[in-house]
Write a protein that holds these residues in place. Structure first.
Motif, PDB file in Angstrom:
ATOM      1  N   ALA A 171      28.554  27.309 -38.500  1.00  0.00           N
ATOM      2  CA  ALA A 171      28.753  27.232 -37.042  1.00  0.00           C
ATOM      3  C   ALA A 171      30.077  27.876 -36.644  1.00  0.00           C
ATOM      4  CB  ALA A 171      28.699  25.778 -36.582  1.00  0.00           C
ATOM      5  N   MET A 172      31.127  27.624 -37.421  1.00  0.00           N
ATOM      6  CA  MET A 172      32.427  28.224 -37.117  1.00  0.00           C
ATOM      7  C   MET A 172      32.359  29.746 -37.247  1.00  0.00           C
ATOM      8  SD  MET A 172      35.091  25.531 -38.859  1.00  0.00           S
ATOM      9  CE  MET A 172      36.503  26.560 -38.532  1.00  0.00           C
ATOM     10  N   LEU A 173      31.629  30.237 -38.233  1.00  0.00           N
ATOM     11  CA  LEU A 173      31.461  31.683 -38.375  1.00  0.00           C
ATOM     12  C   LEU A 173      30.828  32.263 -37.118  1.00  0.00           C
ATOM     13  CD1 LEU A 173      31.540  34.339 -39.955  1.00  0.00           C
ATOM     14  CD2 LEU A 173      29.349  33.658 -41.012  1.00  0.00           C
ATOM     15  N   GLY A 174      29.838  31.564 -36.570  1.00  0.00           N
ATOM     16  CA  GLY A 174      29.222  32.030 -35.324  1.00  0.00           C
ATOM     17  C   GLY A 174      30.224  32.130 -34.190  1.00  0.00           C
ATOM     18  N   VAL A 175      31.093  31.147 -34.054  1.00  0.00           N
ATOM     19  CA  VAL A 175      32.104  31.162 -32.987  1.00  0.00           C
ATOM     20  C   VAL A 175      33.064  32.324 -33.186  1.00  0.00           C
ATOM     21  CG1 VAL A 175      34.066  29.920 -31.973  1.00  0.00           C
ATOM     22  CG2 VAL A 175      31.965  28.685 -32.538  1.00  0.00           C
ATOM     23  N   PHE A 176      33.555  32.506 -34.411  1.00  0.00           N
ATOM     24  CA  PHE A 176      34.542  33.566 -34.642  1.00  0.00           C
ATOM     25  C   PHE A 176      33.920  34.959 -34.586  1.00  0.00           C
ATOM     26  CE2 PHE A 176      37.092  29.984 -36.079  1.00  0.00           C
ATOM     27  CZ  PHE A 176      38.248  30.246 -35.365  1.00  0.00           C
ATOM     28  N   LEU A 186      38.120  38.573 -36.361  1.00  0.00           N
ATOM     29  CA  LEU A 186      37.355  39.255 -37.397  1.00  0.00           C
ATOM     30  C   LEU A 186      37.886  38.886 -38.784  1.00  0.00           C
ATOM     31  CD1 LEU A 186      35.007  41.156 -37.802  1.00  0.00           C
ATOM     32  CD2 LEU A 186      36.619  43.062 -37.712  1.00  0.00           C
ATOM     33  N   TRP A 187      39.192  38.746 -38.908  1.00  0.00           N
ATOM     34  CA  TRP A 187      39.779  38.316 -40.177  1.00  0.00           C
ATOM     35  C   TRP A 187      39.301  36.902 -40.527  1.00  0.00           C
ATOM     36  CZ3 TRP A 187      45.264  39.883 -41.859  1.00  0.00           C
ATOM     37  CH2 TRP A 187      45.464  41.239 -41.643  1.00  0.00           C
ATOM     38  N   VAL A 188      39.333  36.023 -39.541  1.00  0.00           N
ATOM     39  CA  VAL A 188      38.884  34.649 -39.786  1.00  0.00           C
ATOM     40  C   VAL A 188      37.400  34.644 -40.131  1.00  0.00           C
ATOM     41  CG1 VAL A 188      38.597  32.351 -38.771  1.00  0.00           C
ATOM     42  CG2 VAL A 188      40.717  33.626 -38.392  1.00  0.00           C
ATOM     43  N   SER A 189      36.618  35.495 -39.475  1.00  0.00           N
ATOM     44  CA  SER A 189      35.189  35.599 -39.807  1.00  0.00           C
ATOM     45  C   SER A 189      35.008  36.010 -41.264  1.00  0.00           C
ATOM     46  CB  SER A 189      34.503  36.623 -38.891  1.00  0.00           C
ATOM     47  OG  SER A 189      34.530  36.198 -37.557  1.00  0.00           O
ATOM     48  N   GLY A 190      35.809  36.959 -41.708  1.00  0.00           N
ATOM     49  CA  GLY A 190      35.741  37.380 -43.107  1.00  0.00           C
ATOM     50  C   GLY A 190      36.073  36.249 -44.063  1.00  0.00           C
ATOM     51  N   ALA A 219      33.721  34.420 -46.919  1.00  0.00           N
ATOM     52  CA  ALA A 219      34.157  34.111 -48.286  1.00  0.00           C
ATOM     53  C   ALA A 219      33.924  32.634 -48.597  1.00  0.00           C
ATOM     54  CB  ALA A 219      35.634  34.472 -48.457  1.00  0.00           C
ATOM     55  N   GLU A 220      34.203  31.776 -47.630  1.00  0.00           N
ATOM     56  CA  GLU A 220      33.999  30.341 -47.816  1.00  0.00           C
ATOM     57  C   GLU A 220      32.515  30.024 -48.002  1.00  0.00           C
ATOM     58  OE1 GLU A 220      35.440  26.390 -45.452  1.00  0.00           O
ATOM     59  OE2 GLU A 220      36.675  28.190 -45.300  1.00  0.00           O
ATOM     60  N   LEU A 221      31.665  30.674 -47.223  1.00  0.00           N
ATOM     61  CA  LEU A 221      30.220  30.478 -47.384  1.00  0.00           C
ATOM     62  C   LEU A 221      29.763  30.988 -48.754  1.00  0.00           C
ATOM     63  CD1 LEU A 221      28.961  31.422 -43.810  1.00  0.00           C
ATOM     64  CD2 LEU A 221      29.047  29.146 -44.843  1.00  0.00           C
ATOM     65  N   SER A 222      30.405  32.035 -49.242  1.00  0.00           N
ATOM     66  CA  SER A 222      30.083  32.550 -50.579  1.00  0.00           C
ATOM     67  C   SER A 222      30.421  31.521 -51.653  1.00  0.00           C
ATOM     68  CB  SER A 222      30.845  33.848 -50.851  1.00  0.00           C
ATOM     69  OG  SER A 222      30.478  34.835 -49.921  1.00  0.00           O
ATOM     70  N   VAL A 223      31.498  30.775 -51.448  1.00  0.00           N
ATOM     71  CA  VAL A 223      31.865  29.725 -52.391  1.00  0.00           C
ATOM     72  C   VAL A 223      30.766  28.657 -52.428  1.00  0.00           C
ATOM     73  CG1 VAL A 223      33.509  27.846 -52.839  1.00  0.00           C
ATOM     74  CG2 VAL A 223      34.348  30.123 -52.207  1.00  0.00           C
ATOM     75  N   HIS A 224      30.260  28.283 -51.248  1.00  0.00           N
ATOM     76  CA  HIS A 224      29.157  27.307 -51.208  1.00  0.00           C
ATOM     77  C   HIS A 224      27.935  27.869 -51.938  1.00  0.00           C
ATOM     78  CE1 HIS A 224      31.048  24.436 -48.496  1.00  0.00           C
ATOM     79  NE2 HIS A 224      31.314  25.397 -47.625  1.00  0.00           N
TER      80      HIS A 224
END
Length: 146
Positions: free
Chosen positions: A64-69, A82-86, A90-95
């Motif tokens: 959800a946060m990725l959608g906002v950013f 865009l940096w925060v989206s990236g 990366a965080e979603l990749s960890v999951h």
């Protein structure tokens, strides 16, 4: 002082600074960070089981946060979302890696998920500072693309 207390201190600092001195994109970013942390706490597994498997609640919040950013990246004049989206990708990749490699040590999973949140807070502070610099230099800092 524990790492969690330091993170909460950084979150409070970056969010207050973003709300008080940032433009609308920084304020939305700060609200998203605070909401994301609160939602992650509420949706995480009980402490005894936390990070033993995929943290589905945190995965949902991060998505959800990725959608906002991403929305902020497309609609605002700022580059920092865009940096925060990236970082959120990366965080979603960890999951996703936790799903692919279930034998990962829970502490490693926890640290890998948490790392990006620290960096994102620092980016918000830098973005708010840059917004203030543009205001001083030009007297105005447009927040939204036309």
């Amino acid at each position: 002082m524990t790492r969690q207390m330091l993170f909460v201190g950084l979150l409070v600092l970056s969010s207050i600074y973003g709300f008080a001195k940032g433009g609308r994109p920084e304020q939305i970013g700060a609200a998203t960070f605070v909401s994301g942390v609160l939602a992650s706490i509420a949706l995480a597994h009980p402490v005894a089981f936390r990070f033993q498997g995929v943290e589905h609640g945190m995965l949902f919040v991060d998505t959800a946060m990725l959608g906002v950013f991403l929305w902020l990246s497309f609609k605002s004049t700022r580059f920092w979302p865009l940096w925060v989206s990236g970082m959120l990708v990366a965080e979603l990749s960890v999951h996703a890696m936790r799903v692919a490699v279930p034998a990962v040590v829970p502490k490693a999973y926890m640290d890998a998920v948490a790392l990006w949140s620290w960096i994102a807070q620092i980016i918000l502070i830098a973005a708010t500072w840059r917004h203030q610099r543009r205001l001083v230099r030009a007297g105005v800092d447009k927040s939204w693309k036309i």
